[in-house]
Design an enzyme around this catalytic site. Structure first.
Site, PDB file in Angstrom:
ATOM      1  N   GLU A 266      22.335  31.744 -22.149  1.00 35.74           N
ATOM      2  CA  GLU A 266      21.677  32.432 -23.192  1.00 35.74           C
ATOM      3  C   GLU A 266      21.947  31.982 -24.507  1.00 35.74           C
ATOM      4  O   GLU A 266      22.962  31.835 -24.631  1.00 35.74           O
ATOM      5  CB  GLU A 266      22.003  34.163 -22.879  1.00 35.74           C
ATOM      6  CG  GLU A 266      21.041  34.842 -23.946  1.00 35.74           C
ATOM      7  CD  GLU A 266      21.557  36.361 -23.993  1.00 35.74           C
ATOM      8  OE1 GLU A 266      22.870  36.473 -23.872  1.00 35.74           O
ATOM      9  OE2 GLU A 266      20.524  37.122 -24.286  1.00 35.74           O
ATOM     10  N   ALA A 401      31.499  37.552 -23.915  1.00 38.66           N
ATOM     11  CA  ALA A 401      31.012  37.850 -22.552  1.00 38.66           C
ATOM     12  C   ALA A 401      29.652  37.610 -22.546  1.00 38.66           C
ATOM     13  O   ALA A 401      28.972  37.363 -23.288  1.00 38.66           O
ATOM     14  CB  ALA A 401      31.431  39.070 -22.054  1.00 38.66           C
ATOM     15  N   MET A 402      29.041  37.169 -21.092  1.00 35.53           N
ATOM     16  CA  MET A 402      27.619  37.119 -20.851  1.00 35.53           C
ATOM     17  C   MET A 402      27.282  37.853 -19.578  1.00 35.53           C
ATOM     18  O   MET A 402      27.958  37.855 -18.652  1.00 35.53           O
ATOM     19  CB  MET A 402      27.388  35.517 -20.658  1.00 35.53           C
ATOM     20  CG  MET A 402      26.047  35.142 -20.345  1.00 35.53           C
ATOM     21  SD  MET A 402      25.116  35.788 -21.487  1.00 35.53           S
ATOM     22  CE  MET A 402      23.277  36.001 -20.583  1.00 35.53           C
ATOM     23  N   GLU A 403      25.889  38.437 -19.649  1.00 35.14           N
ATOM     24  CA  GLU A 403      25.575  39.520 -18.644  1.00 35.14           C
ATOM     25  C   GLU A 403      24.838  38.714 -17.504  1.00 35.14           C
ATOM     26  O   GLU A 403      24.172  39.564 -16.899  1.00 35.14           O
ATOM     27  CB  GLU A 403      24.926  40.504 -19.225  1.00 35.14           C
ATOM     28  CG  GLU A 403      23.231  39.986 -19.615  1.00 35.14           C
ATOM     29  CD  GLU A 403      23.111  39.487 -21.360  1.00 35.14           C
ATOM     30  OE1 GLU A 403      24.462  39.084 -21.808  1.00 35.14           O
ATOM     31  OE2 GLU A 403      22.173  39.610 -22.025  1.00 35.14           O
ATOM     32  N   ASN A 404      25.058  37.470 -17.107  1.00 33.88           N
ATOM     33  CA  ASN A 404      24.400  36.862 -16.070  1.00 33.88           C
ATOM     34  C   ASN A 404      24.130  37.963 -14.940  1.00 33.88           C
ATOM     35  O   ASN A 404      25.054  38.500 -14.489  1.00 33.88           O
ATOM     36  CB  ASN A 404      25.006  35.715 -15.536  1.00 33.88           C
ATOM     37  CG  ASN A 404      25.482  34.805 -16.600  1.00 33.88           C
ATOM     38  OD1 ASN A 404      24.701  34.290 -17.465  1.00 33.88           O
ATOM     39  ND2 ASN A 404      26.670  34.750 -16.820  1.00 33.88           N
ATOM     40  N   GLU A 437      28.394  44.542 -20.807  1.00 37.47           N
ATOM     41  CA  GLU A 437      27.663  43.557 -19.648  1.00 37.47           C
ATOM     42  C   GLU A 437      27.045  44.331 -18.606  1.00 37.47           C
ATOM     43  O   GLU A 437      25.870  43.821 -18.200  1.00 37.47           O
ATOM     44  CB  GLU A 437      28.800  42.565 -19.285  1.00 37.47           C
ATOM     45  CG  GLU A 437      29.533  41.743 -20.326  1.00 37.47           C
ATOM     46  CD  GLU A 437      28.629  41.112 -21.572  1.00 37.47           C
ATOM     47  OE1 GLU A 437      27.338  40.975 -21.145  1.00 37.47           O
ATOM     48  OE2 GLU A 437      28.885  41.041 -22.708  1.00 37.47           O
ATOM     49  N   HIS A 440      24.013  45.886 -19.548  1.00 35.34           N
ATOM     50  CA  HIS A 440      22.669  44.743 -19.593  1.00 35.34           C
ATOM     51  C   HIS A 440      22.139  44.624 -18.282  1.00 35.34           C
ATOM     52  O   HIS A 440      21.098  44.172 -18.142  1.00 35.34           O
ATOM     53  CB  HIS A 440      23.339  43.560 -19.977  1.00 35.34           C
ATOM     54  CG  HIS A 440      23.465  43.046 -21.418  1.00 35.34           C
ATOM     55  ND1 HIS A 440      22.507  43.316 -22.608  1.00 35.34           N
ATOM     56  CD2 HIS A 440      24.423  42.785 -22.280  1.00 35.34           C
ATOM     57  CE1 HIS A 440      22.622  43.035 -23.808  1.00 35.34           C
ATOM     58  NE2 HIS A 440      23.772  42.373 -23.528  1.00 35.34           N
ATOM     59  N   GLU A 459      20.466  43.818 -26.878  1.00 38.29           N
ATOM     60  CA  GLU A 459      21.879  43.992 -27.602  1.00 38.29           C
ATOM     61  C   GLU A 459      22.113  45.135 -28.262  1.00 38.29           C
ATOM     62  O   GLU A 459      23.372  45.627 -28.228  1.00 38.29           O
ATOM     63  CB  GLU A 459      22.190  42.734 -28.539  1.00 38.29           C
ATOM     64  CG  GLU A 459      21.908  41.261 -27.853  1.00 38.29           C
ATOM     65  CD  GLU A 459      22.929  41.232 -26.775  1.00 38.29           C
ATOM     66  OE1 GLU A 459      23.837  42.040 -26.426  1.00 38.29           O
ATOM     67  OE2 GLU A 459      22.801  40.349 -25.766  1.00 38.29           O
TER      68      GLU A 459
END
Ligand SMILES: [Zn+2]
Length: 1027
Positions: A266, A401-404, A437, A440, A459
């Site tokens: 992202e 963090a990242m919400e994959n 996360e 999301h 977001e």
């Protein structure tokens, strides 16, 4: 004819890479070198690597046999048949149809002959015109399903990939345009779907590197309505930054350096890992296969279906096909991680993955994730659609963090928790990040914004859901106590001319990255909180559920959300709302506290457009005349520039709330005009608007309005909530900034804080007062600076003295302790310093084995770092595995030293990344900039390393924005302003246009005015009130 070449063969998973180092019998430079039916890779100069594949039919030749053996260091070979095979192989590179029947022949191709297949077409140059001239992709061809095979090599730090994308053609075209960034394409083909009569004879591959696009140009028009499969083979280096498919490393307890590879896509980095239609609205399914060594583990969004042994040293993992999703949510990791798992009440398997030695710090996150996933399934009334949710802690990670989807990734400090050693603040932070996360997975993953201009739909919501979910799943954390701070932070940048509406047009990758800022996250969440407070919790929730259900697996715009929230009737209590024919709710007069619906149609879109399409926020001015309360709204703006005519015309629909000295029942009123009047039932001693600061606006009380509130605070401050007190502290200083009040009035208000005990008002008080002496620190105004510091310490002295040096108490109490003790020790409040020194020396004597209370560590380390010996000791512990959860605290203590050499070393090492993790660099440089001994160094460092910084952290990223504003926001002189302007205007256009630079300049201008105007007044006030 015979070609004699010098080769180096290196193992590469199932294959061998053949490196041609020299062509012995020809006077030409080294070449691309396809062997045995493998096709030529794109030829970048000087790169002579190639995959050697085994043929399907023909028996292995001697060349293949040696290649399949273990690595050969270097050898010479006699290779027959070069001239004969040359032309057909070139054609095969360009057209799939002629490519069948690989033969075990070795072919040497010249660079030029390959180049006509893959041409670079920058700005119309090159051998062919690039068929598309915009940043956004055309909609002529739409992806349906990606079949992706990725093979990273953690030794050579490269990877190869093959992607086959099923697409459908929706409009007449000959070109398929998609994204690709720094990928070396070796082969591309386009094949019509089964049964189609629309075959493609030949395709050409064109590249537009600056737009990060790739085009497959077919020899004939593609048939509209037909499906095709485009396939691309490519290779690339693992990224050295924090995005794309990137390398991460960690050291084991024994000191061995281990490498892993992880993704962060992202917003626009999926194109660095595989060619794709890298825009959020091109949703498709993904079937991922990953090749790895047997001692490694591969993870992706979906569960593993099967593993195939390709060779004794190579396994191919096949993952299940994903749901329909955007490219930026795809993820894969190849590592040696360990995991622990639990199953939620509805059977979703939740696992935490981390480097093996930290697996015992994964339990808190696992429990929190299970609880939160259960909560969201309930709240949204939509089951989590995947069978598993992995949460992975990555040793190198730029953001939090990242919400994959199905494989969320985290900075280690945002996931790993040691009950013995971690502080209360880290427990709160971890819980909130996981809540974010997982929210999301619905907001963002299931329903995605159509384009990045509405990033806030992702977001703002995820931020808002942190508050809502953690409040219910972890009430002991009192997350609501920290929400306000967010709105204050957002207002800080939103009050500048350089701010932007929540929903803003963006196009190129740097502009898109810039959207990941306080306005999308913090302001987004604050206006949602305001809307929820206005609509009531039930109506708001019903609207969200409707929105998520209606748009599942689709993309949305702002108005889709407002429409969903408009067509909901409140069902609070027994008082049922009535849905009218036009879809609006109307309520009748008797509905008491919800009387704001009275007579008015509830038009959520009209109201919320004023908050999302206009930048900034309103200032509400209150003038009380007997029972009449006169209201006036205007645009709050810092700085001297006058508002533009459009901004002057800004009008908000403000959902007002207020309480008075006579009634604590919250009264509500939707203000939709510039001015209005409210009539109170009886005259009031005082009136407080924006109850609990649930609204995103600030309030000015004319005449003696502020005096009445200040007296209230002095006499009986608990009459209003702690959030109300914090909001008064914030608002009064904001009003000073725009010359509505004198600084003395604001300081008068702070006097009450001597008796304040609640975390929110105390932190807000510090937040207003500390930056004032920080400005003085930069300008050698020693006497007043010292007096001001004394005044602040004195305000909180009783509370500081009362603090226990332990981990007792509620989370709020522990967090307040951590802030207060750090504050006191850094300002050299002697009782605090003495105590911290004592702790530090005991701890040092025990060689770090003594257990320090988690919440006092920051203060103890900060004091310890003030001596050279203490600093060195802390640095040795920073590198030691048993202090992994304390790394952040130690790093921030190290940056507090007065020793300039040590500060310089920290920044150098931070950027290098060997001893100090580069992911921590942005915090370190900002912390050094706040240090009176470090701010010159930080600014010089920023200037000298600008190019390196934007390469590492990306132009437009919030890390870069944080560095730029953090390093300069305490400047307050004209020469400093000139320096900052001069440096940034000397940069190339893309850098010079960053919004953060405008923010920095505006902030310094504002500081200059502030000091000119108020310094003398502060000096006098302090002499009078704190001699
Ligand atoms: Zn997020």
């Amino acid at each position: 004819m015979t070609a004699l070449v010098q080769l180096t063969v290196v193992p590469f998973g199932s294959k061998r890479l053949v490196l041609i180092t020299q062509l012995l019998n020809r006077k030409r430079p080294p070449y691309q070198f396809p062997v045995a039916g493998a096709l030529p890779a794109r030829p970048p100069p000087g790169d002579g690597t190639l995959e050697l594949t085994r043929p399907r039919r023909a028996p292995p030749s001697p060349a293949a046999r040696w290649a399949r053996r273990a690595a050969l260091p270097s050898l010479s070979l006699s290779l027959p048949g070069v001239a004969r095979a040359r032309r057909p192989q070139v054609a095969a590179a360009c057209s799939r149809s002629t490519m069948a029947a690989p033969r075990w022949e070795v072919v040497v191709l010249g660079l030029a002959s390959v180049a006509w297949c893959v041409s670079r077409a920058q700005g119309g140059g090159g051998s062919a015109q690039f068929p598309w001239d915009r940043v956004r992709l055309p909609g002529h061809v739409v992806p349906l399903h990606y079949h992706l095979l990725i093979h990273p090599n953690l030794t050579t730090l490269t990877f190869t990939g093959t992607v086959a994308i099923d697409v459908t053609v929706t409009q007449p075209t000959r070109a398929v345009v998609l994204h690709s960034k720094r990928l070396r394409v070796s082969r591309a083909g386009l094949e019509a779907g089964a049964g189609s009569t629309c075959a493609v004879r030949e395709v050409r591959v064109l590249e537009h590197p600056s737009r990060e696009q790739l085009a497959l140009l077919a020899s004939e028009p593609l048939c509209t309505g037909h499906n095709y499969t485009l396939s691309i083979q490519y290779s690339a280096n693992l990224s050295d930054s924090f995005h794309g498919f990137y390398k991460s490393t960690y050291r084991t307890r024994e000191g061995e350096l281990r490498v892993l590879a992880s993704t962060h896509f992202e917003p626009t980095s999926a194109r660095m890992a595989f060619p794709c239609f890298d825009e959020p609205a091109f949703k498709a399914r993904f079937s991922v296969k990953i090749r790895r060594e047997p001692n490694h583990l591969a993870l992706s969004n979906m569960p593993l279906v099967k593993s195939v042994n390709i060779a004794s040293w190579l396994v191919e993992d096949h993952f299940d096909t994903s749901v329909k999703m955007s490219t930026y949510l795809v993820a894969f990791i190849v590592s040696d991680f360990k995991s622990i798992s639990k199953v939620t009440s509805r059977g979703v398997k939740v696992s935490i993955y981390t480097v093996p030695e930290k697996i015992n710090q994964a339990h808190y996150a696992l429990d929190a994730a299970v609880k939160l996933l259960d909560f969201y399934e309930d709240y949204f009334s939509i089951p989590y659609p995947l069978p598993k949710q992995d949460l992975a802690a990555i040793p190198d990670f730029q953001s939090g963090a990242m919400e994959n989807w199905g494989l969320t990734t985290y900075r280690e400090s945002a996931l790993l928790y040691d009950p013995e050693k971690s502080s209360a603040s880290s427990r709160l932070w971890i819980t909130m990040v996981i809540a974010h996360e997982l929210a999301h997975q619905w907001f963002g993953n299931l329903v995605t914004m159509e384009w990045w201009n509405d990033l806030w739909l992702n977001e703002g919501f995820a931020k808002f859901m942190e508050l809502l979910s953690v409040n219910i799943t972890h009430p002991e954390l009192r997350v609501e106590d920290y929400f306000l701070r967010r709105c204050f932070d957002a207002m800080e940048v939103d009050a500048l001319n350089s701010s932007h509406p929540v929903s803003t047009p963006v196009e190129d990758p740097a502009q898109i990255l810039e959207m990941f800022d306080e306005v999308s996250y913090e302001k987004g969440s604050c206006i949602l909180n305001m809307l929820r407070d206005y609509l009531t919790a039930d109506v708001f929730k019903a609207g969200l559920v409707q929105y998520l259900q209606k748009y599942s697996y689709q993309n949305t715009k702002n108005e889709d959300l407002w429409d969903s929230l408009t067509n909901i009737c409140p069902t609070v209590g027994t008082d049922k709302g009535e849905l009218q024919g036009d879809g609006f709710c109307r309520r009748n007069q008797q509905s008491s506290s919800n009387a704001h619906w009275t007579k008015e149609t509830l038009d959520v879109k009209a109201m919320m457009d004023t908050w999302t399409l206009q930048k900034g926020f309103p200032l509400l001015t209150i003038t009380v005349r007997g029972k009449n309360v006169h209201l006036q709204q205007e645009h709050y703006r810092k700085g001297a520039d006058s508002l533009s005519p459009t901004e002057n015309g800004y009008l908000w629909h403000i959902p007002l709330t207020y309480v008075t000295s006579n009634s604590h029942t919250v009264q509500r009123f939707l203000m939709r005009t510039k001015t209005d009047v409210i009539i109170l039932p009886e005259e009031a001693e005082w009136i407080k608007f924006n109850v609990d600061m649930n609204g995103y606006y600030i309030v000015h009380y004319e005449d003696d309005g502020w005096d009445r509130l200040i007296s209230l605070l002095r006499e009986n401050h608990t009459m209003i909530s702690s959030n109300d007190r914090a909001s008064l502290i914030n608002n009064i200083f904001q009003l000073v900034r725009i010359k509505k009040l004198s600084i003395s009035k604001a300081f008068d208000l702070t006097l009450y804080m001597k008796r304040e005990t609640q975390i929110m008002p105390i932190l807000q008080g510090m937040n207003e007062l500390v930056p004032i002496y920080k400005l003085m620190e930069r300008r050698d105004m020693d006497d007043t600076e010292k007096q001001l510091k004394d005044y602040i310490v004195n305000l909180f002295k009783d509370l500081i003295d009362k603090q226990l040096w332990s981990d007792e108490g509620s989370v709020s109490e522990r967090m307040l302790r951590q802030s207060l003790l750090l504050f006191a020790c850094v300002r050299r409040y002697q009782p605090c310093v003495d105590k911290a020194e004592e702790y530090f020396s005991k701890w040092q004597k025990s060689n770090g084995t003594l257990r320090l209370p988690a919440d006092v560590k920051t203060a103890v380390y900060a004091v310890g770092a003030q001596t050279s010996e203490g600093w060195d000791f802390l640095l040795s512990k920073y590198q030691h595995h048993s202090f992994s959860v304390d790394k952040d605290k130690i790093a921030s203590a190290l940056s507090l030293t007065r020793n300039k050499d040590k500060l310089q070393w920290l920044m150098d090492e931070g950027l290098r990344g060997d001893i100090i993790k580069t992911q921590d660099f942005p915090y370190i440089i900002v912390s050094i900039a706040r240090n009176p001994s470090g701010y010159h160094l930080a600014w010089t460092f920023l200037r000298e390393n600008w190019e390196k910084l934007i390469k590492k952290f990306e132009l437009g990223s919030s890390s870069i924005a944080g560095i730029v504003t953090g390093v300069t926001n305490q400047y307050s002189t004209r020469p400093q302003l000139a320096q900052v302007k001069e440096f940034f205007s000397s940069l190339e256009e893309k850098s010079a246009q960053l919004r953060c630079i405008q923010q920095a300049i505006e902030t310094i201008e504002d500081n200059i005015q502030w000091m000119d105007r108020y310094f003398d007044e502060i000096k006098m006030w302090l002499q009078k009130n704190h001699p």
